[in-house]
Scaffold this motif. Structure first.
Motif, mmCIF file in Angstrom:
data_model
loop_
_atom_site.group_PDB
_atom_site.id
_atom_site.type_symbol
_atom_site.label_atom_id
_atom_site.label_comp_id
_atom_site.label_asym_id
_atom_site.label_seq_id
_atom_site.Cartn_x
_atom_site.Cartn_y
_atom_site.Cartn_z
ATOM 1 N N ARG A 272 0.836 -1.202 0.000
ATOM 2 C CA ARG A 272 0.000 0.000 0.000
ATOM 3 C C ARG A 272 0.873 1.254 0.000
ATOM 4 O O ARG A 272 0.510 2.271 -0.599
ATOM 5 C CB ARG A 272 -0.931 -0.015 1.216
ATOM 6 N N ALA A 273 2.023 1.176 0.683
ATOM 7 C CA ALA A 273 2.949 2.311 0.680
ATOM 8 C C ALA A 273 3.482 2.556 -0.731
ATOM 9 O O ALA A 273 3.591 3.703 -1.179
ATOM 10 C CB ALA A 273 4.102 2.051 1.648
ATOM 11 N N ARG A 274 3.793 1.486 -1.464
ATOM 12 C CA ARG A 274 4.279 1.607 -2.844
ATOM 13 C C ARG A 274 3.212 2.245 -3.738
ATOM 14 O O ARG A 274 3.509 3.131 -4.551
ATOM 15 C CB ARG A 274 4.678 0.227 -3.375
ATOM 16 N N ILE A 275 1.960 1.794 -3.601
ATOM 17 C CA ILE A 275 0.864 2.372 -4.381
ATOM 18 C C ILE A 275 0.705 3.851 -4.053
ATOM 19 O O ILE A 275 0.518 4.690 -4.937
ATOM 20 C CB ILE A 275 -0.450 1.612 -4.091
ATOM 21 N N SER A 276 0.807 4.187 -2.767
ATOM 22 C CA SER A 276 0.634 5.575 -2.319
ATOM 23 C C SER A 276 1.727 6.480 -2.872
ATOM 24 O O SER A 276 1.454 7.625 -3.259
ATOM 25 C CB SER A 276 0.633 5.636 -0.790
ATOM 26 N N ILE A 277 2.949 5.982 -2.929
ATOM 27 C CA ILE A 277 4.043 6.765 -3.513
ATOM 28 C C ILE A 277 3.743 7.065 -4.979
ATOM 29 O O ILE A 277 3.956 8.182 -5.465
ATOM 30 C CB ILE A 277 5.389 6.016 -3.358
ATOM 31 N N VAL A 370 -5.857 13.953 -2.163
ATOM 32 C CA VAL A 370 -5.227 12.634 -2.177
ATOM 33 C C VAL A 370 -4.900 12.182 -0.754
ATOM 34 O O VAL A 370 -5.070 11.005 -0.410
ATOM 35 C CB VAL A 370 -3.955 12.675 -3.059
ATOM 36 N N CYS A 371 -4.461 13.116 0.091
ATOM 37 C CA CYS A 371 -4.131 12.759 1.479
ATOM 38 C C CYS A 371 -5.361 12.330 2.270
ATOM 39 O O CYS A 371 -5.258 11.519 3.192
ATOM 40 C CB CYS A 371 -3.423 13.913 2.177
ATOM 41 N N VAL A 372 -6.530 12.857 1.912
ATOM 42 C CA VAL A 372 -7.774 12.410 2.549
ATOM 43 C C VAL A 372 -7.985 10.918 2.259
ATOM 44 O O VAL A 372 -8.368 10.138 3.141
ATOM 45 C CB VAL A 372 -8.976 13.234 2.046
ATOM 46 N N LEU A 373 -7.700 10.503 1.016
ATOM 47 C CA LEU A 373 -7.813 9.084 0.660
ATOM 48 C C LEU A 373 -6.783 8.250 1.410
ATOM 49 O O LEU A 373 -7.076 7.149 1.882
ATOM 50 C CB LEU A 373 -7.617 8.894 -0.845
ATOM 51 N N LEU A 374 -5.567 8.786 1.519
ATOM 52 C CA LEU A 374 -4.480 8.020 2.126
ATOM 53 C C LEU A 374 -4.603 7.905 3.637
ATOM 54 O O LEU A 374 -3.998 7.004 4.232
ATOM 55 C CB LEU A 374 -3.130 8.658 1.763
ATOM 56 N N LEU A 375 -5.364 8.792 4.269
ATOM 57 C CA LEU A 375 -5.550 8.702 5.721
ATOM 58 C C LEU A 375 -6.049 7.318 6.122
ATOM 59 O O LEU A 375 -5.544 6.698 7.064
ATOM 60 C CB LEU A 375 -6.546 9.772 6.192
ATOM 61 N N LYS A 392 0.759 12.415 11.500
ATOM 62 C CA LYS A 392 1.008 13.861 11.618
ATOM 63 C C LYS A 392 1.199 14.501 10.240
ATOM 64 O O LYS A 392 0.628 15.558 9.942
ATOM 65 C CB LYS A 392 2.252 14.092 12.492
ATOM 66 N N GLN A 393 1.978 13.851 9.386
ATOM 67 C CA GLN A 393 2.226 14.402 8.061
ATOM 68 C C GLN A 393 0.964 14.386 7.197
ATOM 69 O O GLN A 393 0.716 15.323 6.425
ATOM 70 C CB GLN A 393 3.356 13.627 7.374
ATOM 71 N N LEU A 394 0.176 13.331 7.300
ATOM 72 C CA LEU A 394 -1.071 13.261 6.527
ATOM 73 C C LEU A 394 -2.059 14.329 6.983
ATOM 74 O O LEU A 394 -2.749 14.934 6.160
ATOM 75 C CB LEU A 394 -1.694 11.868 6.647
ATOM 76 N N LEU A 418 6.353 13.363 2.649
ATOM 77 C CA LEU A 418 5.548 12.139 2.674
ATOM 78 C C LEU A 418 6.229 11.025 1.881
ATOM 79 O O LEU A 418 6.326 9.879 2.339
ATOM 80 C CB LEU A 418 4.161 12.413 2.102
ATOM 81 N N LYS A 419 6.668 11.356 0.670
ATOM 82 C CA LYS A 419 7.327 10.353 -0.166
ATOM 83 C C LYS A 419 8.589 9.823 0.506
ATOM 84 O O LYS A 419 8.849 8.607 0.496
ATOM 85 C CB LYS A 419 7.680 10.961 -1.532
ATOM 86 N N THR A 420 9.370 10.718 1.103
ATOM 87 C CA THR A 420 10.614 10.313 1.765
ATOM 88 C C THR A 420 10.330 9.376 2.933
ATOM 89 O O THR A 420 11.018 8.355 3.120
ATOM 90 C CB THR A 420 11.383 11.555 2.257
#
Length: 432
Positions: A272-277, A370-375, A392-394, A418-420
């Protein structure tokens, strides 16, 4: 034999019951009968609703017939026409349409899975024969007219792209790309049928976006077209979550149950992290790209997909619009509240109540949506040592404003942080 089966069923069903319960068998049988009939009623209703929605939404046969009729009469052309209408190597299979006027099908082209999309006009009356649908000429294919020179067609394309994408220094390159795409036999000339087809396709927002973002990693590849029907690569998973509850069941399926099932069916957290990136990279790609900026005007879980390698792919680009188009829509628009200043589903600007006109700056940028989706997509199951920083970052990302004063530096800083954070966790692993 039948008697033996009845005795076996009687033993299985009633042997575990005590004598006290056996004396109440008539009551229990009525309860079982009622539950059985209730189950049959519910299943029948679901089947009926599925059939009714399929009949209303899935009209690929109409689309196929109209396109092939125009192709055989020489009105349209395209790289997929022979495969669709003559060779029958391009075929529509599973209907995925959510609108009767925008047909989406999974299909096969030379044994390869593809997605076929086609626009249709007003819903067909089932009492009218299909022959009545095919008219001598669809208004969609009325331009350019016979006698239009190549220079005039090039100017038409440039003016259209400028109106839809804004003034860009690279528009001439995009015009060349469109002409090369239209020239299916690569003879250096564009026939009238080829010109009519590409002109109609450019009026479909998703097709225009695919051409403009053709070289981008997270945009599905365009494989071919015929008239205003176009074929794209199939994205293995067309949504971030696998479970999509039909509209007619949403009122009876609790959100907590749907969320729990989606969490259970979702890929592992590193995937999921890979998809989010990849999704964050798409936001970068459409922010000040080669042909201007683009806005996501319906940030939905069901528009973002991923392939078998867990690389993010935008499964549906219809809700992505150029910033120039959104600004043109908002400019001078009369309003009473902010809701009147909305393009698409959620590209909202503020309403100036003094002059009762919309401002042209969209309030919420792509990254915040996009961050709303990733939360939800990223936080559940996240490694414990990462959970606090990630949340915190989201949360910071969600509160981003679309105002020009914040867009440049702050937007890029939050996105890169976020990506880092995600890359550090999955780098040097099988998931990177």
């Amino acid at each position: 034999m039948a008697r033996s089966v009845r005795r076996l069923l009687h033993l299985v069903l009633f042997w575990p019951l005590s004598k006290g319960l056996q004396s109440r068998l008539p009551t229990i049988k009525v309860k079982y009968l009622f539950l059985a009939w209730l189950g049959i009623l519910i299943v029948s209703w679901i089947i009926y609703m599925q059939y009714a929605s399929y009949a209303e939404l899935c009209r690929g046969h109409v689309c196929h017939m109209i396109i092939c009729d125009h192709y055989r009469r020489g009105v349209i052309s395209g790289s997929s026409c022979k495969a669709l209408c003559d060779q029958k190597t391009l075929s529509l299979h599973r209907c995925m349409s959510t609108s009767s006027t925008h047909q989406v099908y999974f299909g096969l082209w030379k044994e390869k899975s593809v997605v076929i999309k086609c626009s249709t006009e007003d819903p067909v009356d089932p009492n009218i024969g299909l022959d009545a649908v095919v008219r001598p000429e669809r208004s969609l294919f009325d331009k350019p007219t016979r006698g239009t020179s190549m220079d005039e067609f090039r100017e038409m394309l440039h003016s259209f792209l400028k109106a839809n994408l804004g003034e860009q220094s690279s528009l001439s390159m995009l015009v060349d790309r469109v002409i090369a795409l239209a020239d299916i036999n690569q003879d250096g000339k564009v026939s009238l049928a080829e010109a009519k087809s590409i002109w109609a396709l450019l009026h479909i927002n998703e097709f225009l976006l695919m051409v403009a973002l053709q070289e981008k990693e997270h945009t599905p590849k365009l494989l071919g077209f015929c008239g205003d029907l176009y074929v794209t690569e199939r994205v293995s998973h067309s949504s971030l979550y696998r479970l999509e509850v039909p509209v007619y069941l949403q009122a009876v399926v609790p959100d907590t149950l749907k969320s729990s099932l989606n969490h259970w069916l979702a890929p592992s957290w590193p995937r999921r992290a890979r998809i989010s990136i990849g999704l964050l990279e798409f936001v970068e790609e459409v922010f000040h790209g080669s042909y201007g900026s683009f806005l996501i005007c319906d940030a939905s879980l069901y528009h973002v997909g991923y392939n078998a390698n867990y690389d993010c792919k935008m499964a549906d680009l219809r809700s992505v619009a150029s910033e120039a188009a959104v600004r043109a829509f908002l400019k001078g628009r009369r309003c009473e509240s902010n809701a009147d200043c909305t393009y698409g589903r959620d590209c909202m600007a503020t309403c100036d109540r003094l002059v009762k006109q919309c401002n042209t700056e969209v309030v919420q940028p792509n990254l915040a949506k996009v961050c709303v989706l990733l939360l939800d997509f990223l936080l559940f199951g996240a490694p414990s040592e990462l959970q606090g920083d990630l949340e915190k970052q989201l949360q910071t990302c969600v509160t981003l404003s679309g105002l020009a004063s914040q867009m440049e530096v702050h937007h890029s800083l939050v996105l890169n942080n976020l990506k880092t954070l995600l890359w550090k966790k999955i780098s040097n692993t099988q998931y990177s």
